[in-house]
Motif scaffolding. Structure first.
Motif, PDB file in Angstrom:
ATOM      1  N   VAL A 137       0.817  -1.191  -0.205  1.00  0.00           N
ATOM      2  CA  VAL A 137       0.007   0.028  -0.042  1.00  0.00           C
ATOM      3  C   VAL A 137       1.086   1.233   0.140  1.00  0.00           C
ATOM      4  N   PHE A 138       0.578   2.211  -0.899  1.00  0.00           N
ATOM      5  CA  PHE A 138       1.216   3.260  -1.085  1.00  0.00           C
ATOM      6  C   PHE A 138       0.438   4.518  -1.106  1.00  0.00           C
ATOM      7  N   ILE A 139       0.778   5.749  -0.536  1.00  0.00           N
ATOM      8  CA  ILE A 139       0.232   6.929  -0.793  1.00  0.00           C
ATOM      9  C   ILE A 139       1.034   7.625  -1.852  1.00  0.00           C
ATOM     10  N   ILE A 140       0.172   8.303  -2.958  1.00  0.00           N
ATOM     11  CA  ILE A 140       1.060   8.640  -4.009  1.00  0.00           C
ATOM     12  C   ILE A 140      -0.013  10.014  -4.462  1.00  0.00           C
ATOM     13  N   PRO A 141       0.711  10.956  -5.006  1.00  0.00           N
ATOM     14  CA  PRO A 141       0.265  12.036  -5.438  1.00  0.00           C
ATOM     15  C   PRO A 141      -0.918  11.603  -6.614  1.00  0.00           C
ATOM     16  N   LYS A 142      -1.930  12.401  -6.681  1.00  0.00           N
ATOM     17  CA  LYS A 142      -3.091  12.091  -7.568  1.00  0.00           C
ATOM     18  C   LYS A 142      -2.760  12.158  -8.839  1.00  0.00           C
ATOM     19  N   HIS A 143      -1.788  13.073  -9.204  1.00  0.00           N
ATOM     20  CA  HIS A 143      -1.711  13.227 -10.992  1.00  0.00           C
ATOM     21  C   HIS A 143      -0.690  12.101 -11.282  1.00  0.00           C
ATOM     22  N   LEU A 144       0.044  11.262 -10.406  1.00  0.00           N
ATOM     23  CA  LEU A 144       0.776  10.254 -10.615  1.00  0.00           C
ATOM     24  C   LEU A 144      -0.123   8.928 -10.679  1.00  0.00           C
ATOM     25  N   ALA A 145      -1.231   8.808  -9.889  1.00  0.00           N
ATOM     26  CA  ALA A 145      -2.275   7.960  -9.918  1.00  0.00           C
ATOM     27  C   ALA A 145      -3.085   7.798 -11.358  1.00  0.00           C
ATOM     28  N   LYS A 146      -3.369   9.073 -11.656  1.00  0.00           N
ATOM     29  CA  LYS A 146      -4.393   9.105 -13.010  1.00  0.00           C
ATOM     30  C   LYS A 146      -3.526   8.596 -14.090  1.00  0.00           C
ATOM     31  N   SER A 147      -2.065   9.139 -14.123  1.00  0.00           N
ATOM     32  CA  SER A 147      -1.325   8.437 -15.335  1.00  0.00           C
ATOM     33  C   SER A 147      -1.225   7.289 -15.329  1.00  0.00           C
ATOM     34  N   GLU A 148      -0.795   6.490 -14.189  1.00  0.00           N
ATOM     35  CA  GLU A 148      -0.685   5.326 -13.852  1.00  0.00           C
ATOM     36  C   GLU A 148      -1.876   4.346 -14.183  1.00  0.00           C
ATOM     37  N   GLN A 149      -3.145   4.874 -13.868  1.00  0.00           N
ATOM     38  CA  GLN A 149      -4.494   4.285 -14.361  1.00  0.00           C
ATOM     39  C   GLN A 149      -4.646   4.437 -15.789  1.00  0.00           C
ATOM     40  N   LYS A 150      -4.209   5.328 -16.331  1.00  0.00           N
ATOM     41  CA  LYS A 150      -4.429   5.294 -18.033  1.00  0.00           C
ATOM     42  C   LYS A 150      -3.472   4.320 -18.494  1.00  0.00           C
ATOM     43  N   HIS A 151      -2.238   4.123 -17.837  1.00  0.00           N
ATOM     44  CA  HIS A 151      -1.319   3.112 -18.380  1.00  0.00           C
ATOM     45  C   HIS A 151      -1.854   1.747 -18.249  1.00  0.00           C
ATOM     46  N   ASP A 152      -2.409   1.516 -17.123  1.00  0.00           N
ATOM     47  CA  ASP A 152      -3.044   0.306 -17.014  1.00  0.00           C
ATOM     48  C   ASP A 152      -4.115   0.078 -17.647  1.00  0.00           C
TER      49      ASP A 152
END
Length: 106
Positions: free
Chosen positions: A83-98
């Motif tokens: 479990v990690f706490i990550i900045p929202k902008h990184l989460a959105k780009s990672e979600q797009k990548h997934d």
């Protein structure tokens, strides 16, 4: 005699269809109840998750000891259970990548 047999078959077909309708109505009611129970369970789980999310962020502090802003960070759970706490902008780009990976696999 042929007409009588024909009428009897027709009556049997009608009775079978009426029985099928009755069974389907019973099944429909059962599915409605099940759907209602599932919706309630989902709502309860969402509430528990929301409470957990708020509890976690109320305890988190940055390097200077200030509370972490839940509007700027998200909780990310990886496939290995980390479990990690990550900045929202990184989460959105990672979600797009997934999402792109999933589309390529299809």
């Amino acid at each position: 005699v042929a007409a009588q047999k024909c009428r009897k078959r027709k009556l049997n077909a009608i009775l079978n269809l009426e029985e099928d309708v009755c069974n389907l109505q019973t099944q429909k009611e059962s599915l409605k109840k099940e759907h209602s129970q599932c919706s309630k369970s989902i709502d309860q789980i969402k509430q528990k998750l929301n409470n957990l999310y708020h509890d976690i962020f109320s305890r988190l502090r940055d390097d200077q000891g200030r509370p972490v802003n839940p509007r700027q960070y998200v909780i990310h759970c990886s496939s290995n259970g980390s479990v990690f706490i990550i900045p929202k902008h990184l989460a959105k780009s990672e979600q797009k990548h997934d999402n792109r990976k999933e589309q390529k696999q299809k």
